[in-house]
Design a protein around this motif. Structure first.
Motif, mmCIF file in Angstrom:
data_model
loop_
_atom_site.group_PDB
_atom_site.id
_atom_site.type_symbol
_atom_site.label_atom_id
_atom_site.label_comp_id
_atom_site.label_asym_id
_atom_site.label_seq_id
_atom_site.Cartn_x
_atom_site.Cartn_y
_atom_site.Cartn_z
ATOM 1 N N ASP B 228 0.822 -1.210 0.000
ATOM 2 C CA ASP B 228 0.000 0.000 0.000
ATOM 3 C C ASP B 228 0.856 1.260 0.000
ATOM 4 O O ASP B 228 2.078 1.199 0.004
ATOM 5 N N ILE B 242 1.825 -11.283 -13.722
ATOM 6 C CA ILE B 242 1.318 -12.626 -13.420
ATOM 7 C C ILE B 242 2.085 -13.607 -14.289
ATOM 8 O O ILE B 242 2.150 -13.442 -15.514
ATOM 9 N N LYS B 245 4.366 -11.918 -16.627
ATOM 10 C CA LYS B 245 3.852 -11.108 -17.731
ATOM 11 C C LYS B 245 3.182 -9.877 -17.149
ATOM 12 O O LYS B 245 2.378 -9.980 -16.220
ATOM 13 N N PHE B 246 3.471 -8.715 -17.704
ATOM 14 C CA PHE B 246 2.883 -7.481 -17.191
ATOM 15 C C PHE B 246 1.368 -7.509 -17.389
ATOM 16 O O PHE B 246 0.877 -7.800 -18.477
ATOM 17 N N ILE B 247 0.638 -7.203 -16.325
ATOM 18 C CA ILE B 247 -0.825 -7.206 -16.412
ATOM 19 C C ILE B 247 -1.393 -5.800 -16.351
ATOM 20 O O ILE B 247 -2.128 -5.380 -17.236
ATOM 21 N N THR B 248 -1.027 -5.055 -15.334
ATOM 22 C CA THR B 248 -1.597 -3.712 -15.220
ATOM 23 C C THR B 248 -0.810 -2.909 -14.200
ATOM 24 O O THR B 248 -0.088 -3.470 -13.371
ATOM 25 N N LYS B 249 -0.938 -1.620 -14.275
ATOM 26 C CA LYS B 249 -0.464 -0.755 -13.204
ATOM 27 C C LYS B 249 -1.520 -0.751 -12.102
ATOM 28 O O LYS B 249 -2.701 -0.873 -12.388
ATOM 29 N N GLN B 251 -3.197 1.567 -9.461
ATOM 30 C CA GLN B 251 -3.340 2.967 -9.061
ATOM 31 C C GLN B 251 -4.427 3.082 -8.011
ATOM 32 O O GLN B 251 -5.550 2.638 -8.233
ATOM 33 N N ASP B 253 -4.956 3.125 -3.471
ATOM 34 C CA ASP B 253 -4.345 3.077 -2.150
ATOM 35 C C ASP B 253 -3.463 1.854 -1.956
ATOM 36 O O ASP B 253 -2.580 1.862 -1.098
ATOM 37 N N ILE B 287 -7.216 -1.718 -3.354
ATOM 38 C CA ILE B 287 -7.774 -0.860 -2.305
ATOM 39 C C ILE B 287 -8.030 0.517 -2.908
ATOM 40 O O ILE B 287 -7.095 1.181 -3.355
ATOM 41 N N PRO B 289 -9.236 1.622 -5.842
ATOM 42 C CA PRO B 289 -8.572 1.810 -7.136
ATOM 43 C C PRO B 289 -9.112 3.028 -7.876
ATOM 44 O O PRO B 289 -10.299 3.347 -7.756
ATOM 45 N N HIS B 290 -8.247 3.681 -8.621
ATOM 46 C CA HIS B 290 -8.688 4.837 -9.406
ATOM 47 C C HIS B 290 -9.643 4.409 -10.510
ATOM 48 O O HIS B 290 -10.536 5.140 -10.887
ATOM 49 N N SER B 293 -12.938 -0.162 -13.212
ATOM 50 C CA SER B 293 -12.950 -1.491 -13.812
ATOM 51 C C SER B 293 -11.908 -2.418 -13.185
ATOM 52 O O SER B 293 -11.814 -3.572 -13.565
ATOM 53 N N PHE B 294 -11.146 -1.943 -12.231
ATOM 54 C CA PHE B 294 -10.212 -2.824 -11.520
ATOM 55 C C PHE B 294 -10.963 -3.421 -10.333
ATOM 56 O O PHE B 294 -10.916 -2.904 -9.229
#
Lengths: 376, 376, 376, 376
Positions: B228, B242, B245-249, B251, B253, B287, B289-290, B293-294
């Motif tokens: 965090d 995962i 392999k890069f999945i996502t940033k 963003q 808390d 936590i 998330p900006h 959709s995350f």
């Protein structure tokens, strides 16, 4: 015979259509309860020869459909198509194309079900759901082209269909066994919630042997089974049992029992977490529950769920399977659900894990925003 | 060797402490990859003799603690207790009790770790978390009394301790193997995200062999690993991989990587679905998330997760394991996580499935509302 | 005349029934657009004499109903009751009680609507919803007894009915004006989304003047208006307009347009934030939306909302108002909604703010858990 | 003086900077408590002459910044800029530009605060937050250009700056008064939760008169006030009071008290409904609450909120205002919050209602998916 019922769900049958099977892993004597999903690869016992094409109705998939028919015929394969597709397709006075289509075999859902070696889907996620509804017991391997729309179930781009066909027809491609839910309706008088009804264990045929079962067309769900209020204002006296033990009343608009595959469909809309299709689980997700503490829960795939309309319920409830076949559940009716031994074997683009995360990123617009530039 | 890495997670080691093991199922030759969790029952290779009691600090658990010590000593068992518990307990001039406590052995976390046959917890869920933190590799079977508070991890009522002790000490009780997350910190210079670092596969000792590992006290999480923002205003440039392999940033808390056990703790507060502890899975839960959709996702237990603070991140991040051991992650630091081969074997009250749904109903106030009376 | 349409909603009419009104605040000349809700207190222009009792059907509310009738008659008030209540009540050979009930006046929903000075509700939230459905234009002040069940709308305990009646009949009690949504259905051919249809502005009678309006029984919603898929599998081509400007398509199970009062009912179940009834707002809450980014939104009470079934929609939609009067919406049909000038004036127990937070704490089990004891 | 405290929040002051005010509506004698927000239009008492430019640091906004400075100087306006902007800007040997910048006035946050007639923001939402932090009491009208990024607070496209400047400088543009939260810290010894501390009522200057107040730089929040656990593992004994009445303990990671403006920022990430900025409300949103029933709530803007760290709390808490100025709250410290009389007047592109829904659709990717084609 090495097949057991388990909290992890029944061990799936591993023959898919007349010729498809899983590639045996090295240790031949090993009595595997559950093979590691990531090592599952398609194997043909004999070269596949009978191909069924399922396409999204309408004009949008017609060009690719025509290309595919011609290509498959050239490979000397038997091409099965829906009779409606065979009849209605316009050929624009293209004599060759017309001749090709005359060589297509109209698919008879009764007689041809066990002849199909491979299913090819052209269209959105709906075409795979349709394939699943057609093959309600054993399902041959399925190759799905997305035709432009984004979806979790259609990994392939038609643009590369030649190479993809080569690979699929020669086998050795990765296969994801998408679990399905078996759903049995018991009308009235469910005197005993623990009958000797473990159909998945006994034999393949038992799955539809009871006359009280829902008819063949709808008892396996690839996405989800929904029990909802239908046109009633609310659910009344709906009880949820797990392994025949009462758990809770369901109060609200309904209850979704979803496969991992369905967790990114209606389940997601209702607030469930998205579950990777290799996780052996079911998702119970209430729809607009009255209680804030009835949150979605993820349970082992092998558990037996029963939803019952209580004897003294003031209202009825409605059942649907993969969004179809709405059926009214009267007082005292029950629906029993667990994971079926008949998954839908879907050919992967890369592998089980990578394909799903790729879809996730595409569909949810992950990674669309560029990382923020650092200050200078 | 029979032990493999799988999408379903590594096959867990099945010796728990010096004497505990799982009851062998009938077919002895069967090379089971994963035994069906619902058939897992405790078996003692020899009668258990060394018992460690872990209790919630304070006066509230003292009466039961004293009763338990006396009872266990009467059974001629060796009773290990925290040295603080041995010293600080007041005996109200009860000579017998005083003498009993003098026979207790102060538990030495270095020397006695491999002597303990059974752990008994008195208190809330925190006592089991403490037991997990003590036994960072092999963990003996654990018997947990709830002492009044509701919790998912403490199924037993102290009122019936005699009968429960009889059953637990004789074996044959159902055991739930609660999976733990193994968490490895790689400081700086993670040049290659695909090194030959599959420690769970090679051998048991490899788990802590690397000097760059986080120290022994905190590398196995029973509930969750949290990355965090700590005191920073937000997360900056945190990347999720995962299987390398890069999945996502990420963003927002922070990010919770939770076991099924932890899905009813911090994960639930952050919006994750509750996952039954027999489902071989991990839950990734952002936590605040900006991106809307995350959403929380449930992935197979055997997947390798890596969270990395990017080289050009403007801020650092903070790691914690089961809510303890906060540690700052600098630019270029990574945390690798996957399911450990060392679960915590918890003795069940009824069975794996029933215990959990009972806790769920109790804790979430399900079934509190009486069913509505029908109109007359 | 000092009444304007505003983003804050139309200024409500402040005569409630023949005699109820709001207590004038000091500055008589002040042309108040919206009086501060917290200073709103009930004032009787003349002593109230006609009381309507609405009770939950069934035996459960019968004892209190009988007590209340006798008490009100003793106060020389005219007591109106449902004719069914008057006829069906058993009197157990109690001659006095029988005589009392013969003095009750059967309420005629056509002729007596404008005679009622005060409504008393006995039962759950449903009784207030029923009162709201009866008084579809001007609504007299309402006094609600909860009869045991928890609810946001029924603050009073029957145990203290004598004191409460004294206070309510003498006026000066705090009043919460619960806003209602006015809902107008425009069947087909809504050629122009910006007609000169601002009915709330012109006059009171205009509210039901159009023949195309939904009938009188259902055009004011105290909780919510719902447009949903009904028995269809999904919503098709439903468009949302705000102040006649297209905002978005609604894809999913439906859309709830809720008052603050309704935000703790169906809206809460669908995921909306709970909105205090003194906030001049409406809540738009999608039901199981396909898009994760269509989250509930809170908009000013005075905004005009239109939901339209597009001309080329493949499916119809269904409308319901406060859970009743389901009505099918065909292609090209529209529903226009905004805040009505006719609130339901509810007598408060303490005051607007305190009553609601008390209900919140009671219903959501806040404060049930005792604060954790500090360590000793 | 026509200014009252109300459940709808204090009536805002309507002079913005030395010259800006709201256009008086027709009825001059009308003592309006709250003017309808949708009729609020900017009016200049005298032509604005002093313009402050606030831009996002870095090179990205530099070209537009230079253009704007030159254009404003040509209009014979006094241009105030941050001294850092004045010094560091590179001019590429452009003598004219260099001369222009020498005519800019370095903005002194102490002396020039009351000289500014109009603020122009270049950059993302952060620039408006910065403007709000600079003008902690009276805030002049603000004109915000988005510079490419999507945001709720920056409606204008720089491409049309000439036309927009014409309109803004001549007045009559629509203005949205974005409410701010006034936040007062009371260190220790809050002996009495009902002191005579209604600072907004008495006079403008009272807002910062108490020495125990947090310093001027941070007591007005445009987005939100956050009380969170900071580096602690959880919140301990944090009590929430509304109008000085105890409501509930806050258990979890923290509590967000948000303006409608902030409801689309951190509040949205924490699960709050999005609230239109014209709704007179505050949003209370827990961060990862332990209790599933502590959902976000929307309360009237005029309510007094107090968050207190209990005397016997084992841990401290942390406060931040608009993401800045983190401050530790010790045992017995309190934070009092209510809506301030000093809003930030933001010039609208179209109008209050339309601008927000446009932003919503843009930012949440509404309407990205084309409506599904009908079948043929």
């Amino acid at each position: 015979t090495g097949r057991t019922h388990s909290v992890f769900a029944p061990s799936p049958r591993c023959n898919f259509g007349p010729k498809g099977t899983l590639k045996k892993i090295q240790n031949d004597e090993e009595l595997i309860v559950i093979q590691d999903p990531s090592s599952q690869r398609l194997h043909w016992n004999a070269p596949p020869s009978n191909i069924l094409i399922i396409r999204k109705p309408g004009l949008s998939t017609l060009p690719e459909f025509q290309i595919l028919v011609v290509k498959l015929l050239k490979r000397r394969l038997n091409v099965f198509v829906a009779s409606s597709d065979r009849a209605q397709v316009p050929f624009d006075s293209d004599a060759d194309l017309k001749e090709s289509f005359e060589r297509c075999i109209p698919f008879d859902q009764k007689d041809d079900l066990n002849k199909i070696d491979l299913v090819i889907c052209l269209g959105g996620d709906g075409t795979l759901l349709h394939a699943s509804s057609v093959f309600q017991k054993n399902c041959p391997p399925v190759l799905s082209f997305s035709m432009g729309s984004l979806g979790f179930l259609t990994p392939f781009d038609f643009q590369f269909h030649d190479k993809i066909l080569d690979e699929a027809l020669s086998g050795k491609v990765a296969v994801l066994l998408r679990t399905r839910l078996k759903c049995t309706i018991i009308k009235g008088g469910l005197n005993n919630l623990s009958p000797s009804d473990t159909p998945d264990l006994s034999s393949q045929t038992s799955e539809t042997s009871t006359s009280s079962d829902v008819d063949d067309a709808l008892n396996l769900a690839l996405n989800e089974v929904v029990i909802d209020r239908g046109p009633n204002p609310y659910l009344s006296n709906i009880d949820l049992y797990i392994n025949d033990k009462f758990i809770t009343k369901v109060q609200g608009d309904g209850l979704i029992i979803s496969t991992p595959t369905g967790s990114t469909a209606y389940g997601m809309a209702a607030g469930a977490s998205m579950v990777h299709p290799s996780v052996p689980a079911m998702v119970l997700c209430p729809i607009c529950p009255h209680s804030l503490s009835f949150r979605p829960i993820v349970v082992p795939a092998g558990i037996d769920l029963t939803v019952k309309v209580a004897e003294d319920a003031r209202l009825t409830a409605w059942l649907s399977v993969d969004g179809r076949n709405r059926l009214e559940l009267l007082q005292n009716d029950s629906v029993k659900m667990t994971t079926s031994i008949h998954p839908v074997p879907c050919i992967c683009r890369f592998d089980q894990v990578g394909d799903w995360f790729q879809s996730l990123a595409d569909i949810l617009h992950w990674n669309i925003r560029k990382p923020q530039l650092s200050f200078d």
